[in-house]
Design a protein around this motif. Structure first.
Motif, short mmCIF file in Angstrom:
data_model
loop_
_atom_site.label_atom_id
_atom_site.label_comp_id
_atom_site.label_asym_id
_atom_site.label_seq_id
_atom_site.Cartn_x
_atom_site.Cartn_y
_atom_site.Cartn_z
N ASP A 57 4.28 4.02 -15.71
CA ASP A 57 5.55 4.32 -15.04
C ASP A 57 5.86 3.29 -13.96
O ASP A 57 5.03 2.44 -13.62
CB ASP A 57 5.56 5.74 -14.48
N GLN A 58 7.06 3.39 -13.41
CA GLN A 58 7.52 2.41 -12.42
C GLN A 58 6.64 2.40 -11.17
O GLN A 58 6.39 1.35 -10.59
CB GLN A 58 8.97 2.69 -12.05
N ALA A 59 6.16 3.57 -10.77
CA ALA A 59 5.31 3.64 -9.58
C ALA A 59 4.02 2.83 -9.79
O ALA A 59 3.57 2.13 -8.88
CB ALA A 59 4.98 5.09 -9.25
N ALA A 60 3.44 2.90 -10.98
CA ALA A 60 2.24 2.14 -11.29
C ALA A 60 2.53 0.64 -11.28
O ALA A 60 1.72 -0.16 -10.80
CB ALA A 60 1.67 2.55 -12.65
N VAL A 61 3.68 0.26 -11.80
CA VAL A 61 4.06 -1.15 -11.80
C VAL A 61 4.23 -1.65 -10.37
O VAL A 61 3.73 -2.72 -10.01
CB VAL A 61 5.36 -1.38 -12.62
N ILE A 62 4.91 -0.88 -9.54
CA ILE A 62 5.14 -1.27 -8.14
C ILE A 62 3.81 -1.42 -7.41
O ILE A 62 3.60 -2.39 -6.67
CB ILE A 62 6.07 -0.27 -7.43
N GLU A 63 2.92 -0.47 -7.60
CA GLU A 63 1.61 -0.54 -6.94
C GLU A 63 0.82 -1.76 -7.41
O GLU A 63 0.25 -2.49 -6.61
CB GLU A 63 0.83 0.75 -7.20
N ALA A 64 0.79 -2.00 -8.72
CA ALA A 64 0.05 -3.15 -9.26
C ALA A 64 0.67 -4.47 -8.83
O ALA A 64 -0.03 -5.47 -8.63
CB ALA A 64 -0.02 -3.06 -10.78
N ALA A 65 1.99 -4.48 -8.66
CA ALA A 65 2.69 -5.72 -8.30
C ALA A 65 2.36 -6.17 -6.88
O ALA A 65 2.51 -7.35 -6.57
CB ALA A 65 4.20 -5.53 -8.45
N LYS A 66 1.89 -5.26 -6.04
CA LYS A 66 1.51 -5.64 -4.68
C LYS A 66 0.43 -6.72 -4.70
O LYS A 66 0.39 -7.57 -3.84
CB LYS A 66 1.04 -4.42 -3.89
N GLY A 67 -0.40 -6.69 -5.71
CA GLY A 67 -1.46 -7.70 -5.84
C GLY A 67 -0.99 -8.99 -6.47
O GLY A 67 -1.72 -9.98 -6.51
#
Length: 141
Positions: A57-67
């Motif tokens: 989901d989008q929340a997982a993408v946003i969290e992973a994108a921080k790295g």
């Protein structure tokens, strides 16, 4: 502008999108606001580049994108929103990986301008979009 010219402009491949000329160094180009298909393509590439499952989901993408730390997660947008002066795409989808590998600030400016054209450069783009809906405007008047 005659009706024939207006018709031709609106029926052109990018006629229904906001776009504007930009300079990339000494070269002229055109940036266009992203389409729904562009957003979908960017989401697929983001999940691929971040090592996430396609159904993440989008929340997982946003969290992973921080790295990702600015290493070019938006490269998928650049290949979709950058055109030459005649309106031909500069890149094809297969260029996204190569563009991501050599990501630079000029590409980030292209993405930023595309999001501005789509009015998605605020801190609250979803709320801003909702405020622009006719039923929201009618209810507040």
């Amino acid at each position: 502008m005659s009706a024939t010219e207006l018709r031709a402009a609106l029926l052109a491949a990018n006629g229904g999108f906001r776009q504007e000329p930009i300079a990339l160094g000494a070269l002229a180009a055109v940036v266009r606001e992203p389409s729904a298909d562009d957003w979908q393509f960017a989401g697929v590439k983001a999940r691929e580049w971040l090592g996430l499952a396609p159904e993440a989901d989008q929340a997982a993408v946003i969290e992973a994108a921080k790295g990702d730390a600015g290493r070019g997660l938006d490269a998928a947008f650049v290949v979709r929103v950058l055109f030459d002066k005649s309106g031909a795409p500069v890149f094809s989808d297969v260029d996204a990986d190569a563009l991501r590998a050599q990501w630079g600030p000029e590409y980030a400016r292209v993405v930023s301008r595309a999001l501005q054209l789509a009015n998605l450069d605020s801190r609250t783009p979803l709320a801003d979009a909702k405020n622009g809906l006719p039923e929201t405007q009618a209810a507040s008047s």
